[in-house]
Motif scaffolding. Structure first.
Motif, short mmCIF file in Angstrom:
data_model
loop_
_atom_site.label_atom_id
_atom_site.label_comp_id
_atom_site.label_asym_id
_atom_site.label_seq_id
_atom_site.Cartn_x
_atom_site.Cartn_y
_atom_site.Cartn_z
N SER A 73 0.82 -1.21 0.00
CA SER A 73 0.00 0.00 0.00
C SER A 73 0.86 1.26 0.00
N ALA A 74 1.97 1.23 0.73
CA ALA A 74 2.86 2.39 0.75
C ALA A 74 3.49 2.62 -0.62
N TYR A 75 3.73 1.54 -1.33
CA TYR A 75 4.34 1.66 -2.65
C TYR A 75 3.36 2.26 -3.66
N PHE A 76 2.12 1.75 -3.67
CA PHE A 76 1.15 2.20 -4.67
C PHE A 76 0.38 3.45 -4.26
N GLY A 77 0.33 3.74 -2.97
CA GLY A 77 -0.46 4.88 -2.49
C GLY A 77 -0.16 6.19 -3.20
N PRO A 78 1.11 6.57 -3.38
CA PRO A 78 1.41 7.87 -4.02
C PRO A 78 1.24 7.87 -5.54
N LEU A 79 1.07 6.72 -6.15
CA LEU A 79 1.04 6.66 -7.61
C LEU A 79 -0.31 7.09 -8.17
N LYS A 80 -0.28 7.71 -9.32
CA LYS A 80 -1.49 8.14 -10.02
C LYS A 80 -1.70 7.27 -11.26
N SER A 81 -2.95 7.00 -11.57
CA SER A 81 -3.24 6.21 -12.76
C SER A 81 -3.17 7.08 -14.00
N GLN A 82 -2.78 6.46 -15.10
CA GLN A 82 -2.68 7.15 -16.39
C GLN A 82 -3.90 6.80 -17.23
N PRO A 83 -4.71 7.80 -17.64
CA PRO A 83 -5.86 7.49 -18.51
C PRO A 83 -5.46 7.41 -19.97
N TYR A 84 -6.18 6.58 -20.72
CA TYR A 84 -5.98 6.42 -22.15
C TYR A 84 -7.34 6.68 -22.81
N ASN A 85 -7.60 7.93 -23.12
CA ASN A 85 -8.91 8.33 -23.61
C ASN A 85 -9.04 8.07 -25.10
N ASP A 86 -10.09 7.35 -25.46
CA ASP A 86 -10.38 7.07 -26.87
C ASP A 86 -11.45 8.04 -27.35
N SER A 87 -11.03 9.20 -27.82
CA SER A 87 -11.96 10.24 -28.25
C SER A 87 -12.69 9.87 -29.53
N THR A 88 -12.23 8.84 -30.23
CA THR A 88 -12.84 8.45 -31.50
C THR A 88 -13.89 7.36 -31.33
N SER A 89 -14.10 6.88 -30.10
CA SER A 89 -15.02 5.76 -29.90
C SER A 89 -16.44 6.14 -30.28
N ARG A 90 -17.17 5.16 -30.79
CA ARG A 90 -18.53 5.40 -31.23
C ARG A 90 -19.50 5.54 -30.07
N GLY A 91 -19.06 5.13 -28.89
CA GLY A 91 -19.94 5.22 -27.74
C GLY A 91 -19.63 6.40 -26.84
N GLY A 92 -18.74 7.28 -27.30
CA GLY A 92 -18.37 8.41 -26.45
C GLY A 92 -17.38 8.00 -25.39
N SER A 93 -17.13 8.91 -24.45
CA SER A 93 -16.10 8.66 -23.45
C SER A 93 -16.47 7.56 -22.48
N HIS A 94 -17.76 7.20 -22.40
CA HIS A 94 -18.19 6.19 -21.45
C HIS A 94 -18.58 4.87 -22.14
N HIS A 95 -18.01 4.62 -23.32
CA HIS A 95 -18.31 3.32 -23.94
C HIS A 95 -17.73 2.22 -23.05
N SER A 96 -18.40 1.08 -23.03
CA SER A 96 -18.06 0.04 -22.08
C SER A 96 -16.87 -0.79 -22.56
N LEU A 97 -15.77 -0.72 -21.81
CA LEU A 97 -14.64 -1.61 -22.07
C LEU A 97 -14.92 -2.94 -21.39
N ARG A 98 -15.06 -3.99 -22.17
CA ARG A 98 -15.41 -5.30 -21.63
C ARG A 98 -14.20 -6.17 -21.36
N THR A 99 -13.11 -5.92 -22.05
CA THR A 99 -11.99 -6.85 -21.96
C THR A 99 -10.67 -6.14 -22.21
N LEU A 100 -9.63 -6.59 -21.51
CA LEU A 100 -8.28 -6.05 -21.65
C LEU A 100 -7.31 -7.21 -21.83
N ALA A 101 -6.21 -6.96 -22.53
CA ALA A 101 -5.19 -8.01 -22.70
C ALA A 101 -3.83 -7.39 -22.97
N TRP A 102 -2.83 -7.80 -22.17
CA TRP A 102 -1.43 -7.44 -22.42
C TRP A 102 -0.84 -8.45 -23.40
#
Length: 339
Positions: free
Chosen positions: A18-47
């Motif tokens: 918790s001490a390690y991750f507490g100060p860190l901020k998340s990085q957003p990856y905004n898809d402004s071109t999505s057909r559903g707008g900024s709140h289109h539902s991301l159902r799945t992720l894969a590295w």
């Protein structure tokens, strides 16, 4: 204070997580071109296997591959071709640029993300929603909501074999040996089947009634089991259910060692850190991601989010967590790597 510099391969003790991750901020990856707008539902992720790319699939048919180091959408790649929402995506575990996607349009597509080309597709598979690669990357299983399983090859445009299951199965996972597959069912159980034959591997060692099956299944939920994930070490199999619980089974004796019950809503995805030390679940409800220490079951950290996070995925080589939050991909832990 900034978190300490840490090698991407070194382990974070639970008392320092918790001490390690507490100060860190998340990085957003905004898809402004999505057909559903900024709140289109991301159902799945894969590295991808090296953790150098991350793909996202959304309900509005958007399939996109991102460079984690460059969050602007112009540095990403959109893969076009599905006619319905993306249900599941996964990179070939031994090929860094080969991605497979399934959609409820009944089409499975194989992509070369370097060229944006769809290099193969298999049609007519129904309302597909589950996908798992064999560990050697030579074949994969796809499941639909009618309980059918299809064995596919990434280079063949027809089904190798199909298997009708007695009950609807959800997001599955392979054993690292590749000879078994774990199938979560709507009955709340997990079947352990051989691969590629898809026959029960284990049987109960006591007498059963004439009309009852001797198949041994894992029982950890009082509602449909929606997803399973095997830890990178192979020590634990995690199962997530509609009862808001993650159950952790020891793969040596198949006993449920502990459960994670601090989650809110059905558990749609599960992910372990690369070293198997921590597990997190993605849920349909709530506003936070709860991280649990695998060996002790201790809650170690909460990542605050704006809304429910249905899809979660730890990076395969480092302590970076990707998750969907109000339709936006976010990754936390990248800034620690740059320090």
């Amino acid at each position: 204070m900034a978190p300490p510099v840490r090698s991407r391969y070194s382990r974070i003790p639970k008392e320092k997580f918790s001490a390690y991750f507490g100060p860190l901020k998340s990085q957003p990856y905004n898809d402004s071109t999505s057909r559903g707008g900024s709140h289109h539902s991301l159902r799945t992720l894969a590295w991808n296997p090296l953790g150098t790319l991350i793909a996202t699939g959304a309900s509005d048919k958007t399939l996109r591959v991102w460079n984690p180091e460059k969050p602007n959408v112009r540095f990403s790649t959109e893969l076009k071709g599905h006619t319905s929402g993306i249900e599941k995506i996964a990179f070939n575990p031994v090929k860094d640029a080969e991605l497979c996607s399934v959609s409820n349009d009944g089409v499975v597509k194989f992509w070369d993300v370097r060229t944006k080309a769809c290099v193969n597709e298999v049609k007519g598979l129904g309302n597909t929603h589950a996908l798992a690669w064999a560990p050697d990357g030579s074949s994969l299983l796809v499941g639909n909501r009618a309980g059918e399983l299809f064995q596919l090859l990434p280079t063949k445009s027809s089904v190798v074999s199909s298997h009708q299951q007695p009950v609807e199965t959800n997001q599955m996972a392979f054993a690292w040996t590749g000879d078994k597959v774990f199938l979560p069912t709507n009955e709340g159980r997990v079947r352990i089947l051989s691969y590629p034959g898809l026959e029960p591997v284990l049987h109960v060692n006591h007498a059963v009634k004439p009309d009852e099956s001797t198949e041994f299944t894992l029982k950890g939920h009082t509602a449909p089991c929606l997803t399973v994930e095997l830890s990178p070490t192979g020590r634990y199999l995690a199962t997530g259910g509609a009862d808001s619980i993650i159950a952790l089974f020891d793969t040596k004796d198949w006993i449920c060692q502990r459960t994670v019950s601090c989650l809110v809503g059905p558990v749609k995805s599960i992910s372990f850190t690369f070293d198997g030390s921590y597990v997190v679940g993605g849920c349909e409800e709530g506003s936070g991601l709860e991280v649990t220490h695998t060996e002790t079951g201790e809650h170690v950290h909460t990542f605050k989010t704006a809304g429910p996070c249905e899809a979660v995925a730890w990076a395969p080589t480092r302590y970076c967590l990707a998750y969907s939050d109000l339709g936006v991909l976010r990754i936390i832990g990248l800034d620690a790597d740059r320090k």
